[in-house]
Design a protein around this motif. Structure first.
Motif, short mmCIF file in Angstrom:
data_model
loop_
_atom_site.label_atom_id
_atom_site.label_comp_id
_atom_site.label_asym_id
_atom_site.label_seq_id
_atom_site.Cartn_x
_atom_site.Cartn_y
_atom_site.Cartn_z
N LEU A 221 35.47 43.82 36.43
CA LEU A 221 34.96 43.52 38.10
C LEU A 221 35.71 43.97 39.15
CD1 LEU A 221 33.75 39.60 38.00
CD2 LEU A 221 32.38 41.59 38.20
N THR A 222 37.00 44.25 39.12
CA THR A 222 37.60 44.87 40.06
C THR A 222 37.12 45.84 41.17
OG1 THR A 222 39.05 45.61 38.51
CG2 THR A 222 40.02 43.73 39.64
N PRO A 223 36.53 46.87 40.40
CA PRO A 223 36.15 47.99 41.41
C PRO A 223 34.94 47.55 42.38
CG PRO A 223 36.33 48.62 39.08
CD PRO A 223 36.57 47.38 39.01
N TRP A 224 34.11 46.36 41.93
CA TRP A 224 33.23 45.96 42.70
C TRP A 224 33.65 45.06 43.73
CZ3 TRP A 224 30.33 41.08 42.27
CH2 TRP A 224 29.30 40.97 42.87
N MET A 225 35.05 44.47 43.61
CA MET A 225 35.29 43.40 44.63
C MET A 225 35.78 43.82 45.64
SD MET A 225 36.59 40.18 42.38
CE MET A 225 37.41 40.86 41.07
N VAL A 226 36.51 45.20 45.44
CA VAL A 226 37.14 45.81 46.77
C VAL A 226 36.33 46.65 47.59
CG1 VAL A 226 38.63 48.14 47.14
CG2 VAL A 226 39.03 46.24 45.48
#
Lengths: 305, 277, 421
Positions: free
Chosen positions: A118-123
């Protein structure tokens, strides 16, 4: 007895009051959106009918629209937008679905993996783009270094310097950023597929591929449409990544419609024409939403009892 | 497990690991660069691990630049807009599912699609509006703007969620003498908690990451949010990469923590909300 | 009755005391220039503000920090709502044409003659639009050829006699190019520095990109201009002595390449020296500058001009003007020259000992005496310089065979834009 409830006498105004209550509930949202979205939109439409040079404005009717439509820049940007959006969304959906299917099968470290993906979407997109800008730097970036070490390229590639590779790079970063969203929706959807259907299929002798095709996909179909629609909405308006990485270059290879709008408004200082581009975008949006309504009516799953 | 099963598992894990590496490598590099001293940034070949890692860049950000203040501003604005958005969306979704309005679905879809419009189009009229209301450089201007971004999507998702809560429950409360509002607050809302959490997370994310609005609406450095603070480090004539990356880490960390904690609710809410329309 | 009179008197006293205090409420002036976020300028502007506020306790200066890329966007959004910062440095002609700036002639006329004499007529002309003065030229950048002494000597070349014309430059470039380093960088990135460097080459050949009153574009039409473009872009396409990926090379990439020893020369303004030393402290003292190699005698170089302006919506123009004058003081001009490497545009500083003590600085100041000012005075210039010309350069770098055609198309496009005021 519910706390706060008082026995009310019957007054006979039930139905009217019901409707009045209904309006009360949706009114705050409507008023809010009217002020914050509709009003600026209306102002933008009004602006599009004027020739604006700084603080000097003169009414010109539909001339801005004529100018925008007869210049190559608009059609070129439209075409770039269409390619960028369709490729990005297609990859989002394919990779998102694939990842969801894969993650669904895995038992170990499930939550950790989900957070990781999920991290790429959260940044913030601009920050993600800045990181990739640094990674893809021709002389000092680590991507060229690794590819060179692996023997995959002979000399450092100028990723953002050539039209085709720039388009590919920008699309790749958009895919990196957007896959998690689709993956999340798909993961949620996979968990609602009734296990009995899988069991029934196995009993009937279906193998993994057939189970996927005849059990998983029909159940996911509606969610896939929802996911791709939301995704299209997100990608079409997107400017952050392209703005940071290429600003629409080189030679207009990545100039999508939002980039054209921004450049027309703030670089060329033509607010009237920029507003016209915006309104044209809105018209396209409206027609797309009409199509969407038709499609989802057709694809709506059977109501559960 | 037969041979096919074993191969399949290996392939599966292989694919997942490859995807994981591509996903996480940029963040590892971001962290790596943020810890390097300035002299090592342009080394060719680049260093993956450095003996000289230090938190110097972070120190600079927190002492010389008011990053702590930016963080606080981002927090206030994001939490504020989340609360406002959730409140408005919940009220509206309740209204749409419990009462009959003609053309409601068309309206919702239309609002959803207006989100396709680029921000550039809206910032100038919005700035003028806020300026006339005297709301420039206030948290209020940003909170109002950000709440509006996530609103259509939130309403849409909560409609799906509220539909799955049977009407009989509110009707039972009303028969008992409660007003609609009381029924809403005390009966329906608690049941809708996972949906509210999901909507809150989405809105928080959008507010936290937004840039263009804060850029235009705030001029007082005391009111800058993180995204503006990070962007200001990109001079056209100089980019201090290690500080920039440190700023990016500070900006990204809270969201990741939040999502890690609340991920379970998110999945269940999407399940309820988006699947059943 | 007596009580009332006493309390009334007391009240009147309080009002009398408070009135001057109220009249002394500090006014806040906002100051916005893209340079406030440049690291080398930060300590200087902080000092300037502190000193000004100490000398003027009823005026406060509030600096508006904004990323350079978004500086114009933020300014325009505010200006459209008549809330622009009082003191700004923006593209003067465009902003004046748009009505965002306040003419300064009345404030200028009140200044003593010896203050006004510090600026040449040419310099002031670059800040005029339709006969009115819209800014006070503050600092600038003069373009010269900057060389890496080590790389030059390693290639067996004589650092004391740098190339004077293009054939010498080409000969040097061939020797300065190796397997992993190049002679120079061709700028083709999407910022206006691409246009600036292109113009220096055109001027160096005696060419003109526009006609005298800027109603016609002559990039391809003027034969010398076209020749210059072919030679410059050919450094990458044909001669292969320029670093790769020119379409993503802006000032930032160029200076980084130079600082890391990947290119041996760069065509740049004096501030690039400080930037390079900041990127790589080992480069300190290892650079030297020379006039741009040119094909005609006395070829002018390029000098960018940055000016302080007052926005038309400013409620306190006199206070803003007092800050502008304060910032023009010799003291700050010298600080900027020595620490941030920005050329002072006052012509009376050439004999200051600090400037004479730094030979490279003195050299740049001297070169600035024969320079064409930039930006060019047309409201559409910001757009043309950052978009159309850059697009043409990028296209020509990607398809060298079509170069002439591309620039002829540019001429047509620009002529149309120039006339469309």
């Amino acid at each position: 007895m519910i706390r706060g409830a008082k026995a009310r006498p019957w007054t006979g105004h039930g139905l009217a009051r019901e409707r009045w209550h209904g309006y009360l509930f949706i009114a705050p949202m409507l008023v809010f959106l009217a002020a914050v979205v509709i009003a600026p939109l209306g102002h933008a439409f009004w602006t599009s009918l004027h020739r604006i040079r700084g603080l000097n404005a003169s009414f010109v009717g539909l001339r801005n629209y004529a100018r925008v439509l007869e210049e190559d820049a608009f059609w070129h940007a439209l075409q770039v937008s269409l390619s960028f959006t369709s490729i990005s969304v297609a990859l989002h959906v394919l990779l998102g679905l694939g990842l969801a299917l894969a993650l669904n099968e895995i038992r170990m470290a499930r939550t950790a993996l989900r957070i990781l993906f999920l991290t790429p979407w959260m940044v913030a997109p601009a920050i993600g783009a800045t990181i990739w800008l640094w990674l893809l730097e021709p002389q000092f970036g680590v991507v060229n270094y690794l590819l060179g070490q692996a023997g995959l390229i002979a000399a450092p590639v100028a990723w953002l310097g050539e039209p085709r590779t720039a388009f590919a790079a920008v699309t790749m970063v958009e895919v990196w950023r957007g896959v998690p969203f689709v993956m999340l929706l798909m993961l949620a959807g996979l968990q609602t597929v009734p296990l009995e259907q899988y069991e029934a299929a196995s009993i009937d002798g279906a193998n993994a591929r057939q189970r996927f095709r005849y059990v998983t996909m029909p159940n996911l179909r509606y969610l896939l449409i929802v996911a791709s629609t939301l995704d299209i909405i997100n990608v079409v308006r997107h400017y952050d990544i392209i703005g940071v990485m290429t600003a629409g270059g080189p030679a207009g290879a990545t100039e999508v419609l939002p980039a054209l709008l921004y450049n027309t408004a703030f670089r060329a200082n033509r607010f009237g024409e920029a507003a016209a581009i915006g309104v044209l975008l809105l018209l396209m949006v409206l027609s797309f939403s009409v199509v969407y309504l038709r499609v989802t009516r057709i694809a709506r799953p059977d109501p559960v009892t | 497990m037969n041979r096919n099963g074993a191969t399949a598992t290996v392939l599966l894990w292989g694919a997942v690991l490859a995807a994981a590496i591509v996903t996480i490598f940029p963040f590892y590099w971001m962290l790596n660069t943020s810890l390097k001293p300035a002299s090592e940034i342009f080394l060719s070949p680049p260093s993956f691990v450095s003996r000289n890692w230090s938190f110097a860049a972070y120190e600079t950000l927190l002492t010389l630049r008011p990053f702590a203040r930016y963080f606080l501003n981002s927090l206030i604005v994001s939490v504020g807009s989340t609360l406002l958005s959730v409140a408005l969306a919940a009220l509206a979704a309740y209204g749409f599912t419990r009462f009959h309005f003609r053309g409601a679905s068309v309206l919702i879809i239309f609002l959803l699609f207006t989100k396709m419009l680029p921000e550039t189009l809206l910032i100038i009229p919005y700035f003028r509006l806020m300026s006339e209301l005297g709301l420039l450089n206030t948290y209020a201007a940003l909170i109002i703007a950000y709440s509006s971004f996530a609103l259509p999507f939130s309403v849409w998702m909560l409609i799906g969620f509220f539909r799955s809560i049977p009407r009989e429950i509110d009707e039972a409360a009303i028969v008992d003498g409660a007003t609609r509002l009381v029924a809403f607050f005390r009966v329906v809302l608690p049941l809708a908690l996972p949906g509210l959490v999901a909507v809150a997370l989405f809105t928080f994310l959008i507010s936290w990451n937004s840039y263009v609005w804060a850029l235009v609406l705030t001029t007082d450095p005391q009111m800058y949010v993180l995204s503006v603070g990070v962007a200001n480090m990109v001079g056209e004539y100089r980019v201090q990469w290690n500080e920039l990356m440190a700023g990016a880490v500070i900006a990204a960390a809270p969201v990741m923590v939040l999502y890690a904690l609340l991920e379970r609710h998110l999945v269940s809410a999407i399940t309820a909300g988006a699947v059943k329309d | 009755m007596t009580c009332n009179v006493k309390s009334l008197a007391r009240a009147l006293c309080l009002v009398a005391i408070a009135a001057p205090a109220l009249a002394q409420q500090p006014i806040t002036l906002q100051w916005q220039t893209a340079n406030l976020t440049e690291a080398q300028y930060e300590p200087i502007w902080k000092q300037t503000i502190a000193a000004f506020e100490a000398a003027n306790p009823n005026i406060r200066i509030q600096p508006i920090l904004v990323a350079r890329r978004d500086h114009w966007t933020k300014f325009v959004a505010a200006a459209q709502a008549k809330q622009a910062p009082c003191i700004v440095s923006v593209d003067l002609t465009t902003a004046a044409y748009d009505g965002y700036l306040r003419p300064l002639d009345d404030l200028w006329a009140k200044e003593p003659a010896d203050f006004r004499a510090a600026w040449s007529e040419d310099m002031l002309a670059s800040a005029r639009w339709k006969g009115k003065l819209y800014g006070l030229p503050n600092w600038g950048g003069v373009y010269a050829e900057i060389y890496n002494r080590e790389m030059v000597e390693k290639a067996g070349l004589d650092a004391s006699s740098p190339p004077k014309n293009w054939s010498e430059y080409l000969a040097w470039s061939k020797k300065l190019t190796g397997p992993d380093h190049w002679a120079t960088a061709v700028l083709g990135g999407k910022t206006d520095t691409t246009t600036r460097v292109l113009l220096t080459w055109i001027y160096g050949n005696g060419g003109e990109p526009f006609n005298a009153d800027m109603t016609e574009s002559t990039f391809a039409k003027n034969a010398r201009s076209l020749e210059a473009i072919k030679f410059y872009l050919g450094l990458f396409s044909q001669e292969k002595i320029a670093s790769p990926s020119p379409t993503t090379t802006n000032y930032l990439e160029q200076t980084v390449l130079f600082a890391q020893g990947k290119i041996a020369t760069m065509r740049n303004a004096y501030w690039a020296v400080a930037k390079v030393v900041g990127d790589n402290p080992k480069m300190d003292g290892k650079m030297f500058a020379a006039p741009l190699p040119a094909q005609i005698p006395n070829a002018p170089t390029l000098a960018t001009v940055s000016a302080h302006s007052i926005s038309s919506s400013c409620p306190h123009p006199e206070a803003a003007w007092s800050f502008i004058k304060f910032d023009m003081d010799k003291k700050w001009a010298l600080e900027r020259a020595l620490k941030a490497n920005w050329m002072p545009l006052r012509r009376d500083l050439g004999n200051e000992p600090e400037i004479k003590a730094d030979p490279m600085l003195a050299q740049f100041v001297q070169l600035g005496a024969n320079a064409k000012s930039y930006p060019l005075p047309h409201p559409a210039w910001a757009d043309i310089a950052a978009n159309d010309i850059v697009d043409a350069v990028q296209k020509a770098l990607l398809e060298p065979a079509r170069l002439e055609e591309i620039f002829r198309e540019l001429d047509v496009k620009l002529t149309k834009k120039l006339k469309d005021i």
